[in-house]
Design an enzyme around this catalytic site. Structure first.
Site, short mmCIF file in Angstrom:
data_model
loop_
_atom_site.label_atom_id
_atom_site.label_comp_id
_atom_site.label_asym_id
_atom_site.label_seq_id
_atom_site.Cartn_x
_atom_site.Cartn_y
_atom_site.Cartn_z
N ASP A 210 3.32 12.88 -21.98
CA ASP A 210 4.81 12.24 -22.29
C ASP A 210 5.03 11.20 -21.39
O ASP A 210 3.17 10.48 -21.69
CB ASP A 210 5.66 12.96 -21.16
CG ASP A 210 7.47 12.77 -21.15
OD1 ASP A 210 7.56 12.87 -22.83
OD2 ASP A 210 8.03 11.67 -20.36
N HIS B 217 8.38 22.44 -24.22
CA HIS B 217 7.73 20.60 -23.63
C HIS B 217 7.00 20.43 -22.10
O HIS B 217 6.17 19.81 -22.47
CB HIS B 217 9.06 19.15 -23.67
CG HIS B 217 8.73 17.68 -23.89
ND1 HIS B 217 7.68 17.69 -24.90
CD2 HIS B 217 9.12 17.10 -22.45
CE1 HIS B 217 7.48 16.24 -23.80
NE2 HIS B 217 8.27 16.08 -22.66
#
Length: 289
Positions: free
Chosen positions: A105, A266
């Site tokens: 991320d 995620h």
């Protein structure tokens, strides 16, 4: 969390970086994303130690228990270049002139900057759930803006601070069972501090301004990731759905890009730690095992 790891803090000049480190062997630097801290790696780090690595997990500048300077008008104080500089100093202070790095991320953008700005230090890089910021923006249409609206909301001046700090527990919802209770508690403690929220938002403001400019300058100058690059993405997230095969895009940036999807949502370090540790361990393993 992090049994047999050491916690310490290293001054990098204009920042103070909190980190955990443990193990013996080739050094691996693990970089978290938003709004996590180094605790997001609590299931992966011990598995990499078992594979024979030294593992270093810092809180990025301004996140968690790390501290950075006051925001600058051009957001460069929270740029990925500034964060990468912190981490080169951290690794050298720990005795690691050359190291492996994985970023997820927002941490993946710091990992990319490390590979581009410090090619003599980074021997291999793993980039998780990401494309270069400039690639996202070049492809941004209505669907991207709708799904990733937070990029553009966080970049607004002042308003997101007021919204988030009004009720950070509600804004940053999380499942302690899925995350791990201590990891969840550490993240919650961090986001309840207004200075941490401000720094995390500055990370996004830098992303759309100075970080994007740095990437565009890299492309114009022909700079590429020269070390081997592992590209991993969550199959139950939307990166591939929005942009197609991430590998095809990364091959325009890296000489040797390989990788695959991970069966996860995620936050793969928390949701699929065994699969992620296996992929990283295999990629980072020195020749001969």
């Amino acid at each position: 969390m992090f049994a047999n790891f050491t916690e310490t803090r290293i001054d990098t000049g204009d920042a103070s970086v909190f980190l955990r480190h443990g193990g013996q062997g080739p050094p691996v630097l693990l970089l978290h994303g938003h709004p996590r801290t180094s605790a997001t790696w609590h299931r992966v780090a011990p598995l990499l130690v078992d594979r024979g690595f030294t593992v270093v997990c810092p809180d990025l500048r301004g996140y968690g228990r790390s501290r950075g300077p006051a925001p600058s008008p051009d957001h460069s104080a929270h740029s990925k270049r500034a964060m990468a500089g912190d981490l080169v100093t951290v690794m050298r202070e720990l005795g690691h002139e050359r190291f492996l790095v994985a970023g997820h991320d927002r941490g993946s953008y710091v990992a990319l900057r490390l590979a581009l700005d410090h090619p003599d230090a980074v021997t291999r890089v793993a980039l998780l759930d990401c494309l270069p910021i400039s690639e996202h923006l070049a492809r941004a249409g209505a669907e991207f803006a709708t799904r990733w609206w937070h990029w553009f909301f966080f970049a607004q001046p002042d308003v997101p601070e007021r919204v988030i700090t009004a009720d950070p527990d509600a804004w940053y919802r999380g499942d302690p069972d899925a995350m791990g209770a201590e990891n969840h508690a550490e993240r919650l403690e961090a986001v309840r501090r207004p200075e941490v929220v401000r720094a995390m938002l500055e990370d996004y403001r830098a992303g759309l301004t100075v970080d994007r400019a740095h990437e565009e300058a890299d492309r114009a100058a022909g700079r590429r990731v020269r070390c081997p690059a592992l590209i991993l993405w969550s199959l139950r997230d939307d990166l591939e759905e929005l942009h197609g095969d991430p590998l095809e895009i990364w091959r325009d940036w890296a000489d040797d890009a390989r990788g695959h999807g991970i069966d996860s949502g995620h936050h793969m370090a928390e949701e699929a730690p065994e699969a992620l540790a296996a992929a990283l361990g295999d990629f980072f393993a020195p020749p001969g095992g």
